[in-house]
Design an enzyme around this catalytic site. Structure first.
Site, PDB file in Angstrom:
ATOM      1  N   ARG A 240     -54.219   2.347  13.884  1.00 43.00           N
ATOM      2  CA  ARG A 240     -54.928   3.338  14.680  1.00 43.00           C
ATOM      3  C   ARG A 240     -56.403   3.322  14.301  1.00 43.00           C
ATOM      4  O   ARG A 240     -56.745   3.219  13.109  1.00 43.00           O
ATOM      5  CB  ARG A 240     -54.374   4.752  14.432  1.00 43.00           C
ATOM      6  N   GLU A 269     -60.674   4.888  22.142  1.00 49.05           N
ATOM      7  CA  GLU A 269     -60.180   3.902  23.106  1.00 49.05           C
ATOM      8  C   GLU A 269     -59.595   4.607  24.334  1.00 49.05           C
ATOM      9  O   GLU A 269     -59.109   5.733  24.199  1.00 49.05           O
ATOM     10  CB  GLU A 269     -59.122   2.988  22.455  1.00 49.05           C
ATOM     11  N   HIS A 288     -55.775  -2.967  22.367  1.00 45.27           N
ATOM     12  CA  HIS A 288     -54.531  -2.277  21.977  1.00 45.27           C
ATOM     13  C   HIS A 288     -53.292  -2.925  22.624  1.00 45.27           C
ATOM     14  O   HIS A 288     -52.591  -2.302  23.423  1.00 45.27           O
ATOM     15  CB  HIS A 288     -54.593  -0.779  22.334  1.00 45.27           C
ATOM     16  N   ILE A 289     -53.059  -4.186  22.231  1.00 43.98           N
ATOM     17  CA  ILE A 289     -51.915  -4.911  22.796  1.00 43.98           C
ATOM     18  C   ILE A 289     -50.918  -5.326  21.717  1.00 43.98           C
ATOM     19  O   ILE A 289     -50.119  -6.244  21.923  1.00 43.98           O
ATOM     20  CB  ILE A 289     -52.375  -6.150  23.612  1.00 43.98           C
TER      21      ILE A 289
END
Ligand code: 8YV
Length: 322
Positions: A240, A269, A288-289
């Site tokens: 995070r 994000e 964020h994958i």
């Protein structure tokens, strides 16, 4: 026949998952994958028994207090639950679950991609080729850091951290880690435990962050701790954004206090990330994958469904976090 409980699904999920969910529940789906506002979410929750959200929907104490009493469960499609105020959910006796384990492999793959991408300047190189700026080659061209045999520091040796350690051993990396508690010696496979984060940082070449966002970990990688890293160090984050102080990291990347970073998660994000990252050549950036593979998305969905089935059978769900 008893009526099936109604589940609000906040985002578009894989077809197979939505199909399986419909075998057990009445579903309120989001076929257009619209990102709901909190007001829309509360409105949609009016006539449902449970919500199956992603980390994109925020359940603050205030939002939870406004949920209809009919809502009995929040079965997250995520392992991280920092988007849900767990104490507020407990107070309202709303059961909260997550989807651990099933995304560890996928996230570890992205951590390795970030380590390699940051070390070998993948972003810079790719941009050069795409923009037709690649005009020459020389032995001094795009020289990066080799990771084989280097020391990897894992901050948060949970499920994902342990898989990353295993993958990194394939690159002959030696593993160091910090965790609230040391692992059982049978699980460490020789990884060196550091009780203090600062001690870990001083010992390593690559830092990979795997601790959840919480009051204890917010801003953990701050200016003072970044200063403990050496100038060739690489920082990678797939957990995070909240764990990192962005101003401090951008400053260290700019000044050369550390060599490079690879990031998949960010404060602010998706659209309000620290602008400094976009301007730096020595960062490898992904959106964020970490868990975004077909296998993992299905498995996350099935895990959330199993949790819901248990809850509505009156059983303890496997992945209860509140
Ligand atoms: C997920 C994640 O894709 O599961 C998590 O905590 O960060 C991601 O990998 C996302 O959260 C889905 O809601």
């Amino acid at each position: 026949m008893n009526k099936k409980p109604v589940v609000l699904v906040t985002r578009k999920l894989p077809i197979a998952v939505e199909k399986k969910l419909a075998e057990h529940f009445e579903t309120l789906l989001n076929p257009d994958d619209k990102l709901y506002t909190t007001d829309e979410l509360l409105q949609l929750a009016e006539n449902v028994d449970a919500i199956l959200p992603c980390h994109t929907e925020k359940f603050s104490a205030q939002t939870i207090a406004q949920l209809p009493f009919r809502v009995k469960a929040i079965a997250n499609f995520s392992v991280g639950v920092d988007h849900v105020d767990l104490e507020a959910a407990k107070l309202r006796q709303i059961i909260v679950t997550n989807t651990p384990d099933v995304l560890s492999d996928a996230t570890a793959e992205i951590a390795m991609l970030l380590i390699l991408g940051a070390a070998r300047r993948a972003s810079e190189g790719e941009r050069l080729v795409r923009s037709q700026q690649w005009k020459d080659w020389s032995p001094a061209f795009m020289v990066g850091k080799q990771i084989t045999g280097k020391r990897l520091g894992i901050l948060g040796m949970g499920r994902v951290g342990q898989v990353v350690a295993r993958r990194a051993r394939g690159f002959d990396m030696t593993i160091h880690y910090h965790n609230r508690k040391p692992l059982q010696s049978s699980d460490t496979e020789g990884a060196v435990y550091h009780a203090a984060v600062e001690d870990l940082l001083a010992e390593i070449d690559v830092l990979s962050i795997h601790c959840p966002a919480s009051d204890e970990t917010r801003g953990l990688l701050n200016r003072q701790r970044i200063a403990a890293l050496h100038a060739n160090a690489i920082v990678v984050n797939t957990s995070r954004g909240a764990v990192v102080d962005d101003d401090a990291l951008v400053e260290a990347l700019k000044s050369g206090a550390i060599a490079a970073a690879g990031l998949d998660v960010y404060n602010g994000e998706p659209d309000a990330i620290h602008p400094g990252y976009r301007q730096l050549d020595n960062v490898f950036l992904l959106p964020h994958i970490g868990s975004a593979t077909e296998e993992t998305r299905d498995a996350m969905g099935y895990r959330a469904i199993d949790n819901l089935i248990a809850i509505f059978k009156g059983e303890e769900p496997g992945d209860r976090v509140a």
